[in-house]
Design a protein around this motif. Structure first.
Motif, PDB file in Angstrom:
ATOM      1  N   THR A 127      46.379   0.912 -30.169  1.00 21.79           N
ATOM      2  CA  THR A 127      47.472   0.218 -30.843  1.00 21.79           C
ATOM      3  C   THR A 127      48.459   1.221 -31.420  1.00 21.79           C
ATOM      4  O   THR A 127      49.325   0.852 -32.203  1.00 21.79           O
ATOM      5  CB  THR A 127      46.929  -0.667 -31.978  1.00 21.79           C
ATOM      6  OG1 THR A 127      46.228   0.167 -32.922  1.00 21.79           O
ATOM      7  CG2 THR A 127      45.995  -1.735 -31.435  1.00 21.79           C
ATOM      8  N   TRP A 128      48.331   2.469 -31.075  1.00 24.02           N
ATOM      9  CA  TRP A 128      49.134   3.531 -31.677  1.00 24.02           C
ATOM     10  C   TRP A 128      49.725   4.412 -30.584  1.00 24.02           C
ATOM     11  O   TRP A 128      49.257   4.460 -29.447  1.00 24.02           O
ATOM     12  CB  TRP A 128      48.269   4.400 -32.597  1.00 24.02           C
ATOM     13  CG  TRP A 128      47.168   5.119 -31.871  1.00 24.02           C
ATOM     14  CD1 TRP A 128      47.243   6.326 -31.234  1.00 24.02           C
ATOM     15  CD2 TRP A 128      45.844   4.642 -31.640  1.00 24.02           C
ATOM     16  NE1 TRP A 128      46.048   6.639 -30.638  1.00 24.02           N
ATOM     17  CE2 TRP A 128      45.173   5.620 -30.878  1.00 24.02           C
ATOM     18  CE3 TRP A 128      45.159   3.490 -32.020  1.00 24.02           C
ATOM     19  CZ2 TRP A 128      43.846   5.474 -30.477  1.00 24.02           C
ATOM     20  CZ3 TRP A 128      43.846   3.346 -31.630  1.00 24.02           C
ATOM     21  CH2 TRP A 128      43.195   4.330 -30.868  1.00 24.02           C
ATOM     22  N   GLY A 129      50.757   5.099 -30.974  1.00 19.28           N
ATOM     23  CA  GLY A 129      51.300   6.167 -30.170  1.00 19.28           C
ATOM     24  C   GLY A 129      51.281   7.460 -30.959  1.00 19.28           C
ATOM     25  O   GLY A 129      50.840   8.493 -30.482  1.00 19.28           O
ATOM     26  N   SER A 130      51.710   7.382 -32.216  1.00 15.47           N
ATOM     27  CA  SER A 130      51.820   8.572 -33.059  1.00 15.47           C
ATOM     28  C   SER A 130      50.536   8.847 -33.820  1.00 15.47           C
ATOM     29  O   SER A 130      49.645   7.991 -33.925  1.00 15.47           O
ATOM     30  CB  SER A 130      52.968   8.391 -34.052  1.00 15.47           C
ATOM     31  OG  SER A 130      52.631   7.391 -35.008  1.00 15.47           O
ATOM     32  N   ILE A 131      50.474  10.031 -34.403  1.00 16.44           N
ATOM     33  CA  ILE A 131      49.339  10.383 -35.261  1.00 16.44           C
ATOM     34  C   ILE A 131      49.323   9.494 -36.494  1.00 16.44           C
ATOM     35  O   ILE A 131      48.255   9.032 -36.930  1.00 16.44           O
ATOM     36  CB  ILE A 131      49.418  11.870 -35.646  1.00 16.44           C
ATOM     37  CG1 ILE A 131      49.246  12.739 -34.394  1.00 16.44           C
ATOM     38  CG2 ILE A 131      48.362  12.223 -36.688  1.00 16.44           C
ATOM     39  CD1 ILE A 131      49.546  14.199 -34.605  1.00 16.44           C
ATOM     40  N   ALA A 132      50.479   9.229 -37.062  1.00 18.09           N
ATOM     41  CA  ALA A 132      50.546   8.363 -38.241  1.00 18.09           C
ATOM     42  C   ALA A 132      49.991   6.980 -37.939  1.00 18.09           C
ATOM     43  O   ALA A 132      49.252   6.397 -38.745  1.00 18.09           O
ATOM     44  CB  ALA A 132      51.987   8.259 -38.729  1.00 18.09           C
ATOM     45  N   GLU A 133      50.317   6.440 -36.770  1.00 16.61           N
ATOM     46  CA  GLU A 133      49.817   5.116 -36.399  1.00 16.61           C
ATOM     47  C   GLU A 133      48.312   5.141 -36.147  1.00 16.61           C
ATOM     48  O   GLU A 133      47.604   4.173 -36.460  1.00 16.61           O
ATOM     49  CB  GLU A 133      50.562   4.626 -35.161  1.00 16.61           C
ATOM     50  CG  GLU A 133      52.019   4.286 -35.436  1.00 16.61           C
ATOM     51  CD  GLU A 133      52.827   4.086 -34.168  1.00 16.61           C
ATOM     52  OE1 GLU A 133      53.921   3.493 -34.260  1.00 16.61           O
ATOM     53  OE2 GLU A 133      52.380   4.535 -33.084  1.00 16.61           O
ATOM     54  N   TYR A 134      47.816   6.249 -35.602  1.00 17.46           N
ATOM     55  CA  TYR A 134      46.364   6.379 -35.412  1.00 17.46           C
ATOM     56  C   TYR A 134      45.645   6.394 -36.759  1.00 17.46           C
ATOM     57  O   TYR A 134      44.613   5.732 -36.934  1.00 17.46           O
ATOM     58  CB  TYR A 134      46.046   7.644 -34.627  1.00 17.46           C
ATOM     59  CG  TYR A 134      44.576   7.998 -34.611  1.00 17.46           C
ATOM     60  CD1 TYR A 134      43.653   7.209 -33.924  1.00 17.46           C
ATOM     61  CD2 TYR A 134      44.098   9.116 -35.283  1.00 17.46           C
ATOM     62  CE1 TYR A 134      42.299   7.532 -33.912  1.00 17.46           C
ATOM     63  CE2 TYR A 134      42.757   9.449 -35.278  1.00 17.46           C
ATOM     64  CZ  TYR A 134      41.861   8.651 -34.592  1.00 17.46           C
ATOM     65  OH  TYR A 134      40.525   8.959 -34.598  1.00 17.46           O
ATOM     66  N   LEU A 135      46.169   7.122 -37.731  1.00 19.54           N
ATOM     67  CA  LEU A 135      45.549   7.152 -39.058  1.00 19.54           C
ATOM     68  C   LEU A 135      45.544   5.755 -39.666  1.00 19.54           C
ATOM     69  O   LEU A 135      44.565   5.353 -40.315  1.00 19.54           O
ATOM     70  CB  LEU A 135      46.288   8.133 -39.955  1.00 19.54           C
ATOM     71  CG  LEU A 135      46.193   9.611 -39.564  1.00 19.54           C
ATOM     72  CD1 LEU A 135      47.032  10.466 -40.503  1.00 19.54           C
ATOM     73  CD2 LEU A 135      44.746  10.094 -39.562  1.00 19.54           C
TER      74      LEU A 135
END
Length: 585
Positions: A127-135
């Motif tokens: 559900t993420w692309g960026s590191i921030a979205e993964y966190l």
């Protein structure tokens, strides 16, 4: 005032390394609000008389990056007293990830850490692309706290695509894009940057030497975060030390690398290694060597075969029976025929001649999981232990050597070895111990101010996971039984020291204002339970992982809520994503 939680009458080992003391610990709104003697009421009171009250342990080297998304407790790490795990080690991450490229990250993890690909495919929903979205995704359903590093292989793949695994020299534009991803990750709350030495077989290892230092410069410019450097280089541990040292020297930030250990085939090598560390620190360079508080070596069984993936950070040249003619012949057969061969008395004599008596030479050395030669089996059956029995009736043998088993049963070495394995349809796992058995060397390695205890690799090799118990083994075996260090120093090494290195300033200590991550245990009994194989969801049928809990751990408390009580999950999910000091959210 009424507290949320009051822990009374415990022996407080506060994570500082200082002397323990008897006191109550008061908790309100997830924080420790006082350490003393309290008469006020509380919504819940725990009587810790006869128990140690310590900060929650911090498992600083894991590969739970994918598993933490579907498993809020991260397997049995919590059972062993950990309240925080750190993911993103060795340059390996699953973020950032471009749309359409997610499958590469899953296959990369499956190959690198011997995780069933089906587990990753069934359990990870990108559900993420960026590191921030993964966190943010990590924080959706948490039992244990999780912190993360930015991984070199991940950002290289994101920027360079397939060329990340093929081309050493990145363009200036690609370097700038990777630097920006590292910066964005740090500002999103990552705790540091992980990489590998040059020439390891992954995108980070393919990179030219200078690339890892240029990317590492982001941490120097930001003035925050640590570096982590994997093992696995063709040059061995010295390459990891050199890379970590240079990252720290250039940027003024601490680094941790894999791995300091006492190897049986190089009994004094650890002394030279500790001298490297001391010399680095005398130069003002903070490059710590990671170490583990368990015996270690290759793990195998006779059903999977003798060429099973091993951890290149741990194994040295004493690997099982590949290259012995009778063994090669038998192990090449289908399982039913293999079982029949192992029952044949004439074949047993030939197998014994090769692997026990040594009257037939081993033709070729064993290899690690990356194909590098690791040497020949040393025929030390006093060092081949029962690692994990698959039948309850055989769990009594775990931790015993085959030599010991043979003596107790009045059998020959090969008979004892094969009889047990046949009794379990060749599924018994064995450990060929090759390091960390000498008490005096472990006293110096574990107690060195230049080492960091940990490196569980949690989440990797789930079918043979052998390091859940690093905390319980440190406190039970090395502290209580072998007295290599004080209880206070051991707790400091598991908590306060690790928290400070990762800039987790509100964790790792018992003091007012700190987060109420706490582990309550009995110092007189803390130890590991026997291993047992259990189903490994969401992989489906026939996938197993190791269950290994602990005895003597009464409570594990995360952010002020009881997560585990007497080894059982309470159902609470109080964990958080722990973000570094640069995060503003």
């Amino acid at each position: 005032m009424a507290y949320d939680l009051l822990i009374k009458n415990g022996r407080v080992v506060d994570g500082s390394g200082g002397p323990s003391f008897y006191a109550d610990v008061a908790v309100q709104n997830g924080k420790i609000v006082g350490v003393g003697k309290f008469t006020e009421s509380a919504d819940r009171t725990i009587d810790a008389d006869g128990r140690v009250v310590a900060p929650g342990f911090i498992d600083h080297h894991t590969h739970y990056d994918p598993q933490a998304l579907w498993d809020p407790l991260c397997n049995y790490t919590v059972q062993n007293g950990n309240t925080t795990v750190v993911v993103g080690q060795c340059g390996q991450t699953i973020a950032p990830a471009r749309p359409g490229d997610q499958e590469w990250y899953l296959k990369f993890f499956a190959d690198a850490e011997a995780i069933p690909l089906s587990s990753l495919q069934n359990g990870v929903n990108f559900t993420w692309g960026s590191i921030a979205e993964y966190l943010d995704a990590l924080g959706q359903r948490r039992g244990v706290n999780v912190g993360a590093l930015v991984g070199h292989s991940g950002v290289r793949r994101y920027v360079m695509g397939e060329a990340a695994s093929e081309r050493a020299e990145a363009t200036a534009e690609e370097i700038e894009s990777m630097k920006q991803l590292v910066r964005e990750g740090m500002l999103a709350g990552a705790l540091g940057f992980s990489t590998t030495p040059k020439d390891r077989d992954d995108p980070a290892g393919v990179a030219a030497e200078e690339e890892r230092y240029i990317l590492g410069s982001v941490l120097g410019e930001l003035g925050s975060g640590l570096f982590q450097v994997s093992g696995g280089s063709p040059e061995g541990v010295y390459a990891s030390h050199r890379t970590a040292k240079e990252l720290s020297r250039r940027n003024g930030r601490p680094a941790i690398y894999n791995l300091v250990s006492q190897e049986l085939n190089d009994p004094d090598g650890w002394k030279e290694h500790l001298q490297w560390l001391e010399d680095s620190f005398k130069e003002g360079i903070r490059a710590y060597g990671s170490c583990i508080s368990i015996t270690a070596g290759p793990i195998f069984n006779l059903r999977l075969g003798l060429d099973v993936p091993q951890d290149e950070d741990l194994i040295s040249p004493h690997i099982m029976f590949a290259g012995m003619p009778t063994w090669d012949s038998v192990m090449a057969r289908p399982t039913p025929e293999r079982i029949r061969a192992f029952r044949d008395s004439e074949i047993r004599r030939a197998l014994s001649a090769e692997a026990v008596e040594g009257t037939v030479a081993q033709a070729a050395p064993g290899t690690d999981r990356r194909g590098s030669p690791r040497g020949f089996f040393n025929r030390r059956w006093d060092l081949v232990e029962v690692f994990m029995a698959h039948q309850e009736r055989n769990r009594q043998f775990e931790g015993k050597s085959i030599e010991q088993l043979a003596q107790e049963q009045g059998k020959g070495i090969m008979e004892a070895f094969l009889d047990l394995s046949l009794d379990e349809n060749l599924e018994t796992h064995f450990l060929c111990v090759d390091r960390n058995v000498d008490v005096d060397s472990q006293r110096q390695i574990l107690g060195s101010p230049y080492t960091v205890i940990g490196t569980t690799d949690g989440g990797a090799r789930p079918d043979t996971m052998d390091r859940y118990e690093y905390s319980t083994n440190l406190l039970g075996y090395w502290v209580r039984e072998k007295q290599v260090m004080s209880l206070e120093d051991a707790v400091y090494r598991l908590t306060g020291k690790t928290a400070l290195m990762h800039e987790l300033h509100d964790r790792g200590f018992i003091a007012p204002g700190k987060a109420a991550d706490l582990t309550i245990f009995d110092a007189d009994t803390i130890a590991s339970k026997p291993r047992e194989p259990v189903d490994y969801p969401p992989a489906g049928a026939n996938a197993k992982h190791v269950r290994r809990g602990a005895i003597g751990i009464d409570y594990v408390i995360v952010n002020g809520e009881v997560l585990l009580e007497d080894g059982e999950h309470t159902g609470a999910l109080p964990g958080q994503v722990l973000r570094g000091p640069l995060h503003q959210g």
